[in-house]
Write a protein that holds these residues in place. Structure first.
Motif, PDB file in Angstrom:
ATOM      1  N   THR A 101       0.887  -1.127   0.160  1.00 49.34           N
ATOM      2  CA  THR A 101      -0.015   0.248  -0.147  1.00 49.34           C
ATOM      3  C   THR A 101       1.116   0.965   0.048  1.00 49.34           C
ATOM      4  O   THR A 101       0.561   2.266  -0.786  1.00 49.34           O
ATOM      5  CB  THR A 101      -0.897   0.023   1.173  1.00 49.34           C
ATOM      6  OG1 THR A 101      -1.569  -1.151   1.096  1.00 49.34           O
ATOM      7  CG2 THR A 101      -1.997   1.180   1.306  1.00 49.34           C
ATOM      8  N   PRO A 156      -7.737  -1.233  -6.567  1.00 50.22           N
ATOM      9  CA  PRO A 156      -7.765  -0.178  -5.453  1.00 50.22           C
ATOM     10  C   PRO A 156      -9.112  -0.047  -4.718  1.00 50.22           C
ATOM     11  O   PRO A 156      -9.165   0.261  -3.453  1.00 50.22           O
ATOM     12  CB  PRO A 156      -7.275   0.969  -5.923  1.00 50.22           C
ATOM     13  CG  PRO A 156      -6.584   0.613  -7.263  1.00 50.22           C
ATOM     14  CD  PRO A 156      -7.287  -0.783  -7.771  1.00 50.22           C
ATOM     15  N   HIS A 211      -9.554  -2.833  -2.173  1.00 50.80           N
ATOM     16  CA  HIS A 211      -8.511  -3.172  -1.163  1.00 50.80           C
ATOM     17  C   HIS A 211      -8.931  -2.237  -0.024  1.00 50.80           C
ATOM     18  O   HIS A 211      -8.754  -2.516   0.992  1.00 50.80           O
ATOM     19  CB  HIS A 211      -7.124  -2.785  -1.982  1.00 50.80           C
ATOM     20  CG  HIS A 211      -6.372  -4.131  -1.754  1.00 50.80           C
ATOM     21  ND1 HIS A 211      -5.400  -4.126  -0.948  1.00 50.80           N
ATOM     22  CD2 HIS A 211      -6.522  -5.219  -2.555  1.00 50.80           C
ATOM     23  CE1 HIS A 211      -4.936  -5.426  -1.107  1.00 50.80           C
ATOM     24  NE2 HIS A 211      -5.649  -5.935  -1.890  1.00 50.80           N
ATOM     25  N   VAL A 212      -8.983  -0.933  -0.544  1.00 52.85           N
ATOM     26  CA  VAL A 212      -9.326   0.135   0.506  1.00 52.85           C
ATOM     27  C   VAL A 212     -10.344  -0.249   1.806  1.00 52.85           C
ATOM     28  O   VAL A 212      -9.880  -0.446   2.823  1.00 52.85           O
ATOM     29  CB  VAL A 212      -9.752   1.412   0.032  1.00 52.85           C
ATOM     30  CG1 VAL A 212     -10.064   2.311   1.134  1.00 52.85           C
ATOM     31  CG2 VAL A 212      -8.639   1.973  -0.666  1.00 52.85           C
ATOM     32  N   ILE A 234      -8.862  -3.040   3.761  1.00 54.18           N
ATOM     33  CA  ILE A 234      -7.924  -2.814   4.688  1.00 54.18           C
ATOM     34  C   ILE A 234      -8.412  -2.028   6.030  1.00 54.18           C
ATOM     35  O   ILE A 234      -7.921  -2.408   6.991  1.00 54.18           O
ATOM     36  CB  ILE A 234      -6.868  -1.984   3.965  1.00 54.18           C
ATOM     37  CG1 ILE A 234      -5.940  -2.650   3.031  1.00 54.18           C
ATOM     38  CG2 ILE A 234      -5.959  -1.301   4.820  1.00 54.18           C
ATOM     39  CD1 ILE A 234      -5.131  -1.951   1.932  1.00 54.18           C
TER      40      ILE A 234
END
Length: 133
Positions: free
Chosen positions: A43, A83, A86-87, A90
Motif C-alpha cells: 500500500t 484499489p 482493497h481500501v 484494509i
C-alpha cells in the motif's frame, strides 16, 4: 512481466485474506503481523508511486506503449477495480485487529477486587495467623 505481476498479486492478496481471517478469528499474532506488513508495504509503495502500480514504468521499458499492468491474469473488471476493493478490506482488517488488541490488553490488566466488610475482616484475620519471621 504479466506472470510476475500476477504472482505478486496472489501473494499480496493471500496476505490480505489471512489478515482478514485472523482478524475475524481474534488472532492478532506474529503471522498476522507479518501478513499485514506485506499489505502495508504494498500500500505504501502504491501510494508513494502516485497511486499507480510501480511496475508501470517497467512495462513501458519492456515495450508496452500504455505501460498498463492491469492485464494480469484476472478478469478485467477485477483488475481495474483493485484499489476500490482493497481500501475497504484494509479498513475492515485494521478495525478487527484494533478490536482484538483492545480485548487482549483489557484481559492482561490486573484487576482490583472490591471486598465487602466481611471479606476484609476474614483477610485481616488470616494475616494475623501467619507467623512473622
Amino acid at each position: 512481466m504479466k506472470a510476475f505481476h500476477t504472482l505478486a498479486w496472489f501473494i499480496i492478496e493471500g496476505c490480505m485474506v489471512y489478515v482478514l481471517y485472523a482478524g475475524i478469528r481474534g488472532q492478532s499474532d506474529r503471522r498476522a503481523g507479518a501478513a499485514a506488513s506485506v499489505v502495508a508495504l504494498e500500500t505504501l509503495v502504491f501510494a508513494a508511486n502516485g497511486f499507480h502500480c510501480p511496475l508501470t514504468a517497467v512495462a513501458r521499458n519492456l515495450g508496452d506503449n500504455t505501460g498498463s499492468v492491469t492485464d494480469i491474469y484476472l478478469p478485467p473488471w477485477l483488475s481495474r477495480n483493485l484499489p476500490a476493493i482493497h481500501v475497504p478490506l484494509i479498513l475492515i482488517a485494521a478495525a478487527l485487529h484494533w478490536r482484538n488488541l483492545a480485548v487482549t490488553s483489557r484481559r492482561l490488566k490486573p484487576r482490583r477486587i472490591a471486598l465487602g466488610s466481611h471479606e476484609r475482616s476474614r483477610l485481616s484475620a488470616r494475616k494475623n495467623l501467619i507467623p512473622k519471621t
